[in-house]
Design a protein around this motif. Structure first.
Motif, PDB file in Angstrom:
ATOM      1  N   GLU A  51      74.933  21.075  51.592  1.00  0.00           N
ATOM      2  CA  GLU A  51      73.762  21.956  51.613  1.00  0.00           C
ATOM      3  C   GLU A  51      73.008  21.899  52.934  1.00  0.00           C
ATOM      4  OE1 GLU A  51      70.843  21.194  48.537  1.00  0.00           O
ATOM      5  OE2 GLU A  51      69.275  22.162  49.712  1.00  0.00           O
ATOM      6  N   VAL A  52      72.735  23.084  53.471  1.00  0.00           N
ATOM      7  CA  VAL A  52      71.893  23.185  54.657  1.00  0.00           C
ATOM      8  C   VAL A  52      70.585  23.905  54.301  1.00  0.00           C
ATOM      9  CG1 VAL A  52      71.718  24.121  56.994  1.00  0.00           C
ATOM     10  CG2 VAL A  52      73.874  23.218  56.199  1.00  0.00           C
ATOM     11  N   GLU A  53      70.717  24.838  53.366  1.00  0.00           N
ATOM     12  CA  GLU A  53      69.551  25.654  53.003  1.00  0.00           C
ATOM     13  C   GLU A  53      69.545  25.913  51.509  1.00  0.00           C
ATOM     14  OE1 GLU A  53      68.934  29.056  55.447  1.00  0.00           O
ATOM     15  OE2 GLU A  53      67.426  29.905  54.118  1.00  0.00           O
ATOM     16  N   GLY A  54      68.350  25.994  50.934  1.00  0.00           N
ATOM     17  CA  GLY A  54      68.223  26.344  49.519  1.00  0.00           C
ATOM     18  C   GLY A  54      67.471  27.658  49.391  1.00  0.00           C
ATOM     19  N   ILE A  55      67.904  28.505  48.468  1.00  0.00           N
ATOM     20  CA  ILE A  55      67.189  29.755  48.196  1.00  0.00           C
ATOM     21  C   ILE A  55      66.856  29.743  46.705  1.00  0.00           C
ATOM     22  CG2 ILE A  55      67.322  32.283  48.251  1.00  0.00           C
ATOM     23  CD1 ILE A  55      69.531  31.821  50.459  1.00  0.00           C
ATOM     24  N   GLU A  79      62.298  17.765  59.138  1.00  0.00           N
ATOM     25  CA  GLU A  79      61.522  18.973  59.375  1.00  0.00           C
ATOM     26  C   GLU A  79      62.115  20.134  58.577  1.00  0.00           C
ATOM     27  OE1 GLU A  79      60.898  19.303  63.526  1.00  0.00           O
ATOM     28  OE2 GLU A  79      59.187  20.635  63.291  1.00  0.00           O
ATOM     29  N   GLN A  80      61.222  20.911  57.990  1.00  0.00           N
ATOM     30  CA  GLN A  80      61.685  22.052  57.194  1.00  0.00           C
ATOM     31  C   GLN A  80      61.198  23.365  57.785  1.00  0.00           C
ATOM     32  OE1 GLN A  80      60.076  21.035  53.254  1.00  0.00           O
ATOM     33  NE2 GLN A  80      62.197  20.792  52.550  1.00  0.00           N
ATOM     34  N   MET A  81      61.971  24.415  57.517  1.00  0.00           N
ATOM     35  CA  MET A  81      61.524  25.767  57.869  1.00  0.00           C
ATOM     36  C   MET A  81      61.553  26.520  56.543  1.00  0.00           C
ATOM     37  SD  MET A  81      63.679  26.350  61.402  1.00  0.00           S
ATOM     38  CE  MET A  81      65.368  26.154  60.836  1.00  0.00           C
ATOM     39  N   ILE A 104      65.054  25.669  54.627  1.00  0.00           N
ATOM     40  CA  ILE A 104      66.168  25.120  55.413  1.00  0.00           C
ATOM     41  C   ILE A 104      65.685  23.915  56.213  1.00  0.00           C
ATOM     42  CG2 ILE A 104      65.750  27.085  56.982  1.00  0.00           C
ATOM     43  CD1 ILE A 104      68.485  26.686  58.145  1.00  0.00           C
ATOM     44  N   GLY A 105      66.526  22.910  56.341  1.00  0.00           N
ATOM     45  CA  GLY A 105      66.184  21.713  57.101  1.00  0.00           C
ATOM     46  C   GLY A 105      66.590  21.896  58.556  1.00  0.00           C
ATOM     47  N   VAL A 106      65.632  21.693  59.465  1.00  0.00           N
ATOM     48  CA  VAL A 106      65.941  21.840  60.897  1.00  0.00           C
ATOM     49  C   VAL A 106      67.016  20.827  61.293  1.00  0.00           C
ATOM     50  CG1 VAL A 106      65.013  21.814  63.246  1.00  0.00           C
ATOM     51  CG2 VAL A 106      63.530  22.456  61.348  1.00  0.00           C
ATOM     52  N   PHE A 128      73.571   9.882  58.997  1.00  0.00           N
ATOM     53  CA  PHE A 128      72.848  10.249  60.215  1.00  0.00           C
ATOM     54  C   PHE A 128      71.677  11.158  59.873  1.00  0.00           C
ATOM     55  CE2 PHE A 128      73.496  12.495  64.532  1.00  0.00           C
ATOM     56  CZ  PHE A 128      72.732  11.562  65.193  1.00  0.00           C
ATOM     57  N   ILE A 129      71.524  12.288  60.576  1.00  0.00           N
ATOM     58  CA  ILE A 129      70.353  13.122  60.331  1.00  0.00           C
ATOM     59  C   ILE A 129      70.545  14.066  59.157  1.00  0.00           C
ATOM     60  CG2 ILE A 129      69.397  12.960  62.662  1.00  0.00           C
ATOM     61  CD1 ILE A 129      70.726  15.640  63.285  1.00  0.00           C
ATOM     62  N   PHE A 130      71.599  13.878  58.362  1.00  0.00           N
ATOM     63  CA  PHE A 130      71.772  14.738  57.186  1.00  0.00           C
ATOM     64  C   PHE A 130      70.709  14.413  56.142  1.00  0.00           C
ATOM     65  CE2 PHE A 130      73.405  15.811  53.010  1.00  0.00           C
ATOM     66  CZ  PHE A 130      73.710  17.147  53.214  1.00  0.00           C
ATOM     67  N   ARG A 131      70.467  13.142  55.923  1.00  0.00           N
ATOM     68  CA  ARG A 131      69.451  12.750  54.930  1.00  0.00           C
ATOM     69  C   ARG A 131      68.494  11.760  55.583  1.00  0.00           C
ATOM     70  NH1 ARG A 131      69.269  13.991  50.050  1.00  0.00           N
ATOM     71  NH2 ARG A 131      71.472  14.482  49.807  1.00  0.00           N
ATOM     72  N   MET A 132      67.323  12.246  55.909  1.00  0.00           N
ATOM     73  CA  MET A 132      66.353  11.413  56.617  1.00  0.00           C
ATOM     74  C   MET A 132      65.137  11.168  55.737  1.00  0.00           C
ATOM     75  SD  MET A 132      66.556  13.862  59.868  1.00  0.00           S
ATOM     76  CE  MET A 132      65.816  13.014  61.246  1.00  0.00           C
TER      77      MET A 132
END
Ligand code: ATP
Length: 517
Positions: free
Chosen positions: A335-339, A269-271, A378-380, A261-265
């Motif tokens: 993963e939702v966000e990378g630092i 959109e990124q923040m 992070i991916g919206v 689904f929208i996990f890997r598109m």
């Protein structure tokens, strides 16, 4: 697991049925891994973006925002390394004709060993109760030791192939897949092709061919828009180190395996926020941003146990520390966000390719240097998915019925208040509209008059509306209404004049931000 997959399917269809997420170009049967946000989805998405933006730009005096274009000069992507190195290793199964990311197949195998160990620990924990000593159990239990050994051996080989001289060792990767006996989940066979590299950037052309059109790319990350504007912002904003630049925007990747689904598109959109710092201070800032970002996530109240850090084994060549924030999705921790601590790689590369001096003059030490960077990315859409997954519930009620409810954090909910006239007569609709006309300036309200009140409540539960108000006969006499709470389903009588005071604070992004300080 099967049950979890079931839940996930239900969430996907819920998103479609209630106007959150539709397949792109739905009337033409959709487009692979591209999605549109509907009337409720766009509100939730905007609220997520606001929560992030305000936590960055309002709460930090030294962070400012920008909005860079999606198209960038093609040399940008040469300098950043994306033209040469933004590749995924892919492998096909000859029987199912399905394509996979070879690194993901190996990581899934590692996760299987970890799962087996975890299951043994959980079993023993139940058996021994309070007397259970996990460290001792890990050191002595034969099955745990066996799986740990397999994990360590695979982990070591995996690191070697990923960090091989001259890039990923593709043959080595295939050998691991064969040696581990990894099968295609569809065909169940080990009939694999060789591993190949695949560049993830979408290309298009700018200008007409007669003019000598040039190939340009749709940006695969928003970060480069920040790097190429570093000097502009630093100079015009007279920014002093350390400072950050935040941006929200679309990014595009031609993902090989676009599932879940929208996990890997392919369009998402990124923040992203790049935090520019003095070289040598990066590990302190890395630790600080890890903590700040985890707090931002946990502030939504989904429970600390649903998050974890996953430190990277394979560091990008420019990074000296990297971690992911993972969230417990129905299909595992993801993963939702990378630092990332990116050193001065990007700014130095852009200086080299553009021929411009990109440095910072430090008035304290009277020296010039290229700043280092800590990035939070992070991916919206992934954030949206994690919120949906955690909020969705099919709740068994005491009267034997079930209700589907989205326990969205009130500040993120698309609609904050629904107002119902009990009947369509006696001036009740007018009174309900009056309430909405008064409150609509403060938060998102919705009017509903169709069906019985119970049905209307259920409809609002499905979109996660935290409050419903019903206007009835008594309202016309004493200006009070029933206020119903989504989660407890409790109803209480309150004065119309008190509604704003009761609701506004709970549904505002400010209420979330205050908890961050
Ligand atoms: P993955 O390993 O899952 O491909 P990544 O490590 O390549 O992700 P980054 O380049 O670090 O991801 O991007 C930062 C964030 O952007 C990710 O944490 C994720 O939330 C989001 N993101 C990346 N790729 C996608 C995608 N194809 N669809 C949706 N969100 C994405």
């Amino acid at each position: 697991m099967a049950q979890q997959e079931d839940v996930f399917k239900k969430i996907v269809s819920h998103c479609k049925e209630y106007g959150f997420v539709f397949p792109s170009s739905d009337i033409y049967d959709g487009l692979g891994a591209v999605y549109d946000y509907g009337q409720n989805g766009v509100e939730l998405k905007n609220n997520i973006k606001q929560y992030w933006w305000q936590s960055m730009v309002l709460l930090h005096e030294n962070i400012v925002g920008i909005d860079a274009a999606i198209f960038m000069h093609p040399t940008t992507w040469k300098a950043s390394g994306h033209v040469d190195a933004f590749n995924d290793p892919l492998i096909d199964n000859r029987d199912s004709k399905k394509r996979y990311r070879a690194d993901v197949l190996i990581e899934d195998q590692l996760a299987k060993y970890e799962d087996k160990i975890q299951k043994e620990i959980e079993k023993a924990q139940k058996r021994f109760g309070d007397a259970f000593d996990e460290a001792q159990f890990r050191a002595t239990n034969a099955r745990v030791l066996e799986n740990q050994e397999k994990f360590d051996a695979l982990h070591k080989r995996y690191q070697e192939v990923m960090n091989a001289e001259g890039g990923i060792d593709l043959e080595g990767m295939k050998q691991i897949i064969l040696d581990e006996g990894i099968v295609c989940p569809i065909s169940g066979t080990r009939n694999w092709t060789d591993v190949r590299q695949f560049n993830l950037m979408f290309k298009t052309e700018m200008g007409s061919t007669a003019d000598g059109a040039s190939t340009i790319y749709l940006r695969p990350e928003t970060a480069q828009g920040i790097f190429v504007n570093y000097l502009n912002v630093q100079k015009t904003g007279r920014m002093k180190l350390p400072f950050g630049i935040a941006q929200i925007g679309k990014a595009f990747r031609n993902e090989i395996v676009a599932r879940q689904f929208i996990f890997r598109m392919r369009e998402f959109e990124q923040m992203e926020m790049q935090f520019f710092i003095k070289p040598g201070t990066e590990l302190d800032w890395f630790a600080k941003w890890k903590e700040t970002r985890m707090k931002w996530h946990q502030n939504l109240g989904f429970g600390a146990e649903n998050y974890r850090f996953h430190d990277h084994d394979k560091l990008a060549h420019y990074a000296n520390a990297a971690t992911d924030i993972e969230f417990h999705m129905p299909f595992g921790f993801k993963e939702v966000e990378g630092i990332h601590s990116r050193t001065n790689f990007d700014l130095s590369q852009h200086a080299k390719y553009s021929g411009k001096k990109i440095e910072y003059f430090d008035p304290e030490t009277n020296e010039s240097y290229t700043p280092y960077v800590i990035e939070t990315s992070i991916g919206v859409d992934r954030m949206f998915l994690s919120i949906m997954c955690h909020s969705y519930e099919e709740q068994q009620l005491p009267d034997g019925q079930t209700r589907t409810v989205l326990h969205l954090p009130a500040a993120l909910a698309p609609v904050k208040l629904a107002v119902f006239p009990l009947t369509k007569k006696d001036g009740m609709p007018e009174k309900a509209q009056e309430i909405i006309n008064d409150l609509r300036f403060h938060f998102n309200c919705k009017y509903e008059e169709k069906d019985q009140i119970g049905k209307r409540y259920r409809r609002m539960d499905t979109i996660g509306c935290p409050y419903c108000v019903t206007v009835d006969q008594q309202t016309l006499e004493d200006n009070t209404v029933t206020l119903r709470d989504r989660d407890t389903m409790e109803q209480r009588r309150v004065a119309i004049g008190d509604l704003r005071g009761i609701i506004e604070d709970k549904v505002s992004i400010t209420s979330l931000l205050k908890k961050l300080l």
